[in-house]
Design a protein around this motif. Structure first.
Motif, PDB file in Angstrom:
ATOM      1  N   ASN A  70      38.505 -19.595  -7.439  1.00  0.00           N
ATOM      2  CA  ASN A  70      37.597 -19.108  -8.481  1.00  0.00           C
ATOM      3  C   ASN A  70      36.827 -20.266  -9.122  1.00  0.00           C
ATOM      4  OD1 ASN A  70      37.986 -16.364  -8.254  1.00  0.00           O
ATOM      5  ND2 ASN A  70      39.651 -16.288  -9.763  1.00  0.00           N
ATOM      6  N   ASP A  71      37.557 -21.359  -9.375  1.00  0.00           N
ATOM      7  CA  ASP A  71      36.905 -22.540  -9.945  1.00  0.00           C
ATOM      8  C   ASP A  71      35.840 -23.092  -8.990  1.00  0.00           C
ATOM      9  OD1 ASP A  71      38.404 -22.351 -12.231  1.00  0.00           O
ATOM     10  OD2 ASP A  71      39.862 -23.900 -11.640  1.00  0.00           O
ATOM     11  N   LYS A  72      36.198 -23.174  -7.722  1.00  0.00           N
ATOM     12  CA  LYS A  72      35.236 -23.662  -6.725  1.00  0.00           C
ATOM     13  C   LYS A  72      34.038 -22.720  -6.625  1.00  0.00           C
ATOM     14  CE  LYS A  72      38.421 -26.299  -3.875  1.00  0.00           C
ATOM     15  NZ  LYS A  72      39.060 -26.429  -2.560  1.00  0.00           N
ATOM     16  N   PHE A  73      34.358 -21.416  -6.673  1.00  0.00           N
ATOM     17  CA  PHE A  73      33.265 -20.436  -6.605  1.00  0.00           C
ATOM     18  C   PHE A  73      32.348 -20.569  -7.823  1.00  0.00           C
ATOM     19  CE2 PHE A  73      31.625 -16.055  -7.069  1.00  0.00           C
ATOM     20  CZ  PHE A  73      30.972 -15.962  -5.857  1.00  0.00           C
ATOM     21  N   ASP A  74      32.946 -20.744  -9.002  1.00  0.00           N
ATOM     22  CA  ASP A  74      32.159 -20.936 -10.226  1.00  0.00           C
ATOM     23  C   ASP A  74      31.312 -22.203 -10.117  1.00  0.00           C
ATOM     24  OD1 ASP A  74      33.111 -18.628 -11.358  1.00  0.00           O
ATOM     25  OD2 ASP A  74      34.653 -19.631 -12.576  1.00  0.00           O
ATOM     26  N   THR A  75      31.913 -23.243  -9.583  1.00  0.00           N
ATOM     27  CA  THR A  75      31.185 -24.492  -9.400  1.00  0.00           C
ATOM     28  C   THR A  75      30.023 -24.302  -8.431  1.00  0.00           C
ATOM     29  OG1 THR A  75      33.257 -25.695  -9.706  1.00  0.00           O
ATOM     30  CG2 THR A  75      31.427 -26.920  -8.733  1.00  0.00           C
ATOM     31  N   LYS A 127      43.043 -19.219  -8.414  1.00  0.00           N
ATOM     32  CA  LYS A 127      42.386 -19.892  -9.531  1.00  0.00           C
ATOM     33  C   LYS A 127      41.513 -21.041  -9.026  1.00  0.00           C
ATOM     34  CE  LYS A 127      45.706 -18.893 -13.202  1.00  0.00           C
ATOM     35  NZ  LYS A 127      46.710 -19.458 -14.120  1.00  0.00           N
ATOM     36  N   ILE A 147      28.458 -21.515  -7.821  1.00  0.00           N
ATOM     37  CA  ILE A 147      27.426 -20.684  -8.500  1.00  0.00           C
ATOM     38  C   ILE A 147      26.605 -21.551  -9.441  1.00  0.00           C
ATOM     39  CG2 ILE A 147      27.122 -18.854 -10.195  1.00  0.00           C
ATOM     40  CD1 ILE A 147      29.348 -17.317  -8.816  1.00  0.00           C
ATOM     41  N   GLU A 148      27.268 -22.429 -10.195  1.00  0.00           N
ATOM     42  CA  GLU A 148      26.575 -23.322 -11.120  1.00  0.00           C
ATOM     43  C   GLU A 148      25.641 -24.267 -10.355  1.00  0.00           C
ATOM     44  OE1 GLU A 148      26.482 -23.401 -14.439  1.00  0.00           O
ATOM     45  OE2 GLU A 148      27.669 -21.579 -14.334  1.00  0.00           O
ATOM     46  N   LYS A 155      22.668 -22.267  -9.185  1.00  0.00           N
ATOM     47  CA  LYS A 155      21.773 -21.947 -10.313  1.00  0.00           C
ATOM     48  C   LYS A 155      20.922 -23.154 -10.702  1.00  0.00           C
ATOM     49  CE  LYS A 155      24.231 -18.272 -12.682  1.00  0.00           C
ATOM     50  NZ  LYS A 155      24.946 -17.920 -13.901  1.00  0.00           N
TER      51      LYS A 155
END
Length: 148
Positions: free
Chosen positions: A135-140, A132, A142-143, A146
């Motif tokens: 995943n949070d770090k990966f989402d961060t 988790k 990606i954001e 972007k």
């Protein structure tokens, strides 16, 4: 004086022993006692037969040979049954003791498996938490990518 026996003498002796064993088996089946072919059973029954003859003398108050035989038969059957029951109980007790020990060992192994399962579950939960976080770090990440 002979030092060695001939083969014929040995064979004859073996035949006599087999004949005696067959007679013993026949006499025991005549009093309705079932035995196996093991030598231990035959030896036990022979000891019982000898001792029951001794005991039957104590209980012999009649001179009638038919009553004598019936007394001997009853005593022999009773003594055999007592020995047989004691033997079976002894074997059962040993088997039960063995089963109890095996059960204890299985319980210990089961407890170890439960502990190992708990450890694996904890490790799995830790991995889920780490996943988790990743995943949070990966989402961060990606954001962040972007936004650039």
């Amino acid at each position: 004086m002979k030092l060695f026996r001939s083969e014929e003498e040995i064979l004859q002796e073996n035949l006599e022993k087999e004949k005696q064993e067959k007679e013993l088996k026949k006499s025991y089946t005549n009093i309705k006692i079932n035995i196996t072919d093991s030598k231990e059973d035959i030896e036990l029954l022979e000891q019982i037969r000898v001792s029951s003859k001794k005991w039957s003398k104590y209980f012999d108050n009649a001179t009638d040979p038919i009553k004598n035989y019936e007394i001997h038969k009853a005593i022999c059957s009773s003594v055999y049954l007592n020995f047989h029951i004691l033997n079976k109980l002894s074997i059962s007790e040993k088997n039960i003791s063995t089963l109890v020990e095996q059960n204890k060992e299985l319980n210990n192994k089961f407890d170890m498996l439960i502990d190992q399962n708990k450890e694996l579950e904890n490790k799995f939960n830790t991995l889920i938490e780490q996943n988790k976080e990743l995943n949070d770090k990966f989402d961060t990440l990606i954001e962040t990518l972007k936004s650039k």
